[in-house]
Each structure stands twice: as C-alpha cells, then as structure tokens.
Design an enzyme around this catalytic site. Sequence first.
Site, short mmCIF file in Angstrom:
data_model
loop_
_atom_site.label_atom_id
_atom_site.label_comp_id
_atom_site.label_asym_id
_atom_site.label_seq_id
_atom_site.Cartn_x
_atom_site.Cartn_y
_atom_site.Cartn_z
N ASN A 168 -7.90 14.46 -26.27
CA ASN A 168 -6.59 14.75 -26.85
C ASN A 168 -5.60 14.88 -25.71
OD1 ASN A 168 -4.54 17.21 -27.58
ND2 ASN A 168 -4.96 15.97 -29.38
N TYR A 172 2.48 20.21 -22.71
CA TYR A 172 2.62 21.66 -22.65
C TYR A 172 3.15 22.03 -21.27
CZ TYR A 172 -1.11 20.68 -26.04
OH TYR A 172 -1.87 20.13 -27.04
N ARG A 173 4.23 22.80 -21.25
CA ARG A 173 4.80 23.17 -19.95
C ARG A 173 3.78 23.98 -19.15
NH1 ARG A 173 8.14 27.69 -22.99
NH2 ARG A 173 7.12 29.57 -22.20
N TRP A 186 -0.12 26.38 -24.15
CA TRP A 186 -0.34 25.73 -25.44
C TRP A 186 -0.30 26.78 -26.54
CZ3 TRP A 186 -4.98 23.36 -22.64
CH2 TRP A 186 -5.96 24.31 -22.39
N GLU A 232 -3.96 9.83 -29.01
CA GLU A 232 -2.58 9.44 -28.73
C GLU A 232 -2.52 8.14 -27.94
OE1 GLU A 232 -2.55 13.73 -29.71
OE2 GLU A 232 -3.79 12.47 -28.43
N ASP A 282 14.12 27.13 -22.86
CA ASP A 282 13.43 26.15 -23.69
C ASP A 282 14.38 25.24 -24.46
OD1 ASP A 282 11.05 24.98 -24.80
OD2 ASP A 282 10.11 26.94 -24.62
#
Length: 563
Positions: A168, A172-173, A186, A232, A282
């Site tokens: 997967n 995610y930062r 996450w 993906e 963000d």
Amino acid sequence: MSYRDLQGFIKVLEKNGELKRITCEVSPILEITEITDRISKKNGSALMFENVTGSPYPLLINAMGSFRRMDLALEAESTDVIAEEIREYLNLRNYLSVAGILKSIPRLFRLLYALPIKRPGRGKCQQVIEKNVNLNQLPVLKCWPMDAGRFFTLPLVFTKDRHSGQQNVGMYRMQILDDKTTAMHWHKHKDGSQIYKDYQEKGERMPVSVALGCDPAITYAATAPLPKMLDEMMLAGWLRRANVTLVKCITNDIYVPSNAEFVLEGYVDTKEEPVLEGPFGDHTGYYSLADYYPKFHVTCITHRKRPVYPATVVGRPPMEDCYMAKATERIFLPFLKLQIPELKDMNLPLEGVFHNCAILSVHSAYPGCARKVMNAVWGMGQMMYTKLIIVVKDSVDVQNLREVEEAVLLNVSGLEDLVLCEGPLDALDHSSNRALYGTRLGVDATREGTPSGREHYSVINVNKTYPGEAKDRLKEQLSNSDDKFVIAVDGNVEKEDISLVMWKLFNNIDGKRDLITYGSGIGIDATKKWKEEGITREWPEDILMSEDIKELVSRRWEEYGLD
C-alpha cells in the site's frame, strides 16, 4: 509517451513556460514557504530552488499547482477526459455486442499497463546508497512559524500488509525528530495505520520505505481514495499508459518505484512508545494539533546521482494540494455516478479543503431524492468526512457558484430543507465538540421555491465577549432584517471577502451546535468556539506567516527573479 521520471516532467514544465528557477540561496526555514504561498495565491508557476541553505540538493515545489499543470502531470487534455475514459470502462453496454467488444479492445488492452512490474537488480533510485543516514542533509521545509519542526510534505509511504503481502502507498507527512528518525503521521482511518495495527498485535517490526520524487502519476496515485485491496501503482500505470517498474529496497522487503529521486528505507518498531508529533500548518488553513504517532527509523537512504527533492506547502487555499483534490473530484466522479444514478455532477470548492464541502446536482425524480443522495455519499469511503453537502437540481451548474447561490437562496426555507447527520469526521477537523466525530449538514435546494423577497444573505462580524454572543447577534440580525441566511464570523475576518467567509464557514461549524432559526431565516455561527460553547479540545490557530519573514521575502523579491 509517459514521463520516465520526475525530471522528465520538469523538462515538460520548463518547455511549456510553467517553471521558474531561483538561483540565489534561499532558506528552507519559512522563506521558501512564503515565496511559494505568494506564487500559489496568484496561480503562478512551479518553482525550482537550485541553492537551498544547508543542502546540496535542489528543491521542486508547486509542480502541480494549477489546473494546466495538473493536466500536464497526468498527460491528459483535461481530467474530465480521464473521467470520460473511466465512464466508458464502467458502461456495461459496451460489452453486450460483438461490435461493442471489438470497439473496446484498445481500451481493455490499456488495462495491461495497470500491472506493476517487479524488476530484479537496482533501479535509478539506487545509484547512490547511503547507510550513514543524515536526514538533515535533505532540504526539508519548516513551512509555518508554529510548526514543531521540519516536515517531509510530499512523501510516498510504502507499507506491506502483514497477512497478504500486498503493498500500500499513502501520503503521510513526516516530522524530522533527529538525523535518523521521523514521526509517521497516519490517521486512524488510513490504510497505513490499519496495517501498523496488525504488526503491533504481534509485536513485530513493520518494514516501511518512503519514495520522494516519483513521476507525477505515481505521486498523484498515492493521494487517490482507492479501496485497500487496490494497489495505487495500478492506477498510476493506467494513468501514465506505462507499467510502473518497482525494485526491491536494499535493507527491507518493500518494493519502490525504480524512477524515484530518493528512497528512505527503514522500519517502525511497534513495541516502541509513540512520539509527540506536531503542530503542523495543515491544508485546512489551520494548525493541526500535536498528537502521538509511531516513530520511523531510517536505516538507509538511496538516491539518483543528481536528485531533485520534491516538496509542497499546504495552508489556506488555493494551494497545490487543491488542484490534486480537484483532479480526484473529476476522476472519481464516474464511480460515484455508477452507484448513485441520480447524481449528475459534483463540485468540491477550493474553500472546502476537499472534505468540508461538496456541491451535488441530481436528477430529482421523486420526493426525498436529495436526502437519499446525501446519505449515499456519506456512506462512501472518504466521502464520509464531508461536513456540508449542498444538493441542487440538475438544471443548476454546480461549477458556477453564482447559480448554486441563487438556487439555495430561492429554494431553501428553514429547517425542513436541512438534514443533520451524525458520523465520523476527518482527523483534521477541529470544529466538532470531540475528535473524529460530529454532525454533518445537508442542504436540500432541489425544491422549487417561489420568490418571497428574502432571496439574500448577509455576513456579520462578532467580537465575542461572552459564550453564545454570536448566536445572540444572529437572532438580532434575523429579527431585524429580511435576510434568509446570516453568517457570523469573528471580528478580524474581512466579511467582504466571500472566499474567506466561505472558508471560515466550511471549517468552523458543527451542524447541530451552530445553526439557529428565526421564522424561515437561518443563522450560522462560523466564529471560533469557546470551551464554554461545548468544545472539549484546543481550538487551533489560523496559519499566518511571521512578519519578519514576509518583510525578508518582500525585500529579496527582485533578487529571486520572480515577476
């Protein structure tokens, strides 16, 4: 012909006049953010910072930060063309006759590109192998003044399901903690977090690799709302019309795109205590609050011989992530329409920061159709986070916000046209009384209204001095005017800036707590909430750049060579 890598995309951007190079030395601590934010707000170009303080590597940012560059990234005339191609796949009538099947053969052959290829040996991303890890040599940004540190903002985080072995990838930062570790942000709802829990239950180390700087189709695919069972890299291969080639990492069993600029290899120790991560400015335009997340240990960095570091900056829209979100809106619309046949079109306005507002047009053939569509949307994957859904008739162009405004003002009359639905909310939502859960609002503007002289709204500023003052002011305004809607915002909000007002509205309301009615008029409290008004968490700060950095960038603007 698909881009072979990120640097191939850079060449196309430059050829099309979509890239500016900044050759003077620029700091990754706030300065690059302020430059990029100014360019983004003016719908400006991609930027290549060739001389970043403290790093030998150039930095690319805002590469997909416009509708044109998003189309270039996906090598399509427009994202609507991609959506039409998907619609043809989903149209079963194409396969009910021999002629239809024959006509579909080229389309079906394209599906072969969706299969990623695992290649033996090393890829370009492994031309240089560094086992003496030092993350601080990378030009990682500190984006905003109240950020807890420097963050990787465009990482492709690859994990592997413990049971099936299926990989997967998500975006995610990652906050740098020291030379060799980062936090791994996450959320509970994300696939990476679910995979982590499986390793945690067995007390095992979880292999993780992070690719930085892949070709744009791969980067986009990492953000796409795919079901967990779909890789993906399959979407990326289909989009780019070329199979994604993967190579095995040097120190773990994760496979990563061979064309990446950098790869960070390592693991998460599930027995280790989580670390405090954040705050971080963000994409909502607010700082997300500090919380505890797993620690990622980097054991090896591999990269190309002359790599380019990719980054993005998020904040109050419009920014680069908005255009990636709009691509998702168009590309995934055919899947929604397949499951909701009444749905005609959808608009996720930039001010809604993707998950805070959706405007839908429907063919309303029966009573309650709009409500049926709202509930269906709230039941679909990441659409469950949508705080506000506005439904209009299919004669209204949802991409034309003036038409939507007229439909709402004419057709909505009091509580009977509003739907309140409690359910899960995005982890970044700050307005609900408690984390991850709150009340979503549906607005049914499909009924045929008759003009009453109240087809207008107003915005009022409120400098609150006591809890609930905004609602008192709303009642006062509704009782002394013929406004159908009144929106209350804080005193420091410029009420004439409708984009700003809508951004505050979409971010700051909870449907159950913040609506009031007076006759057929509706008041909406979009002010900052106090603990005495039901909030159990800290209310985050708006993202604003410090005055000294703004002054520095203004003083150096001519030196940057930017128009």
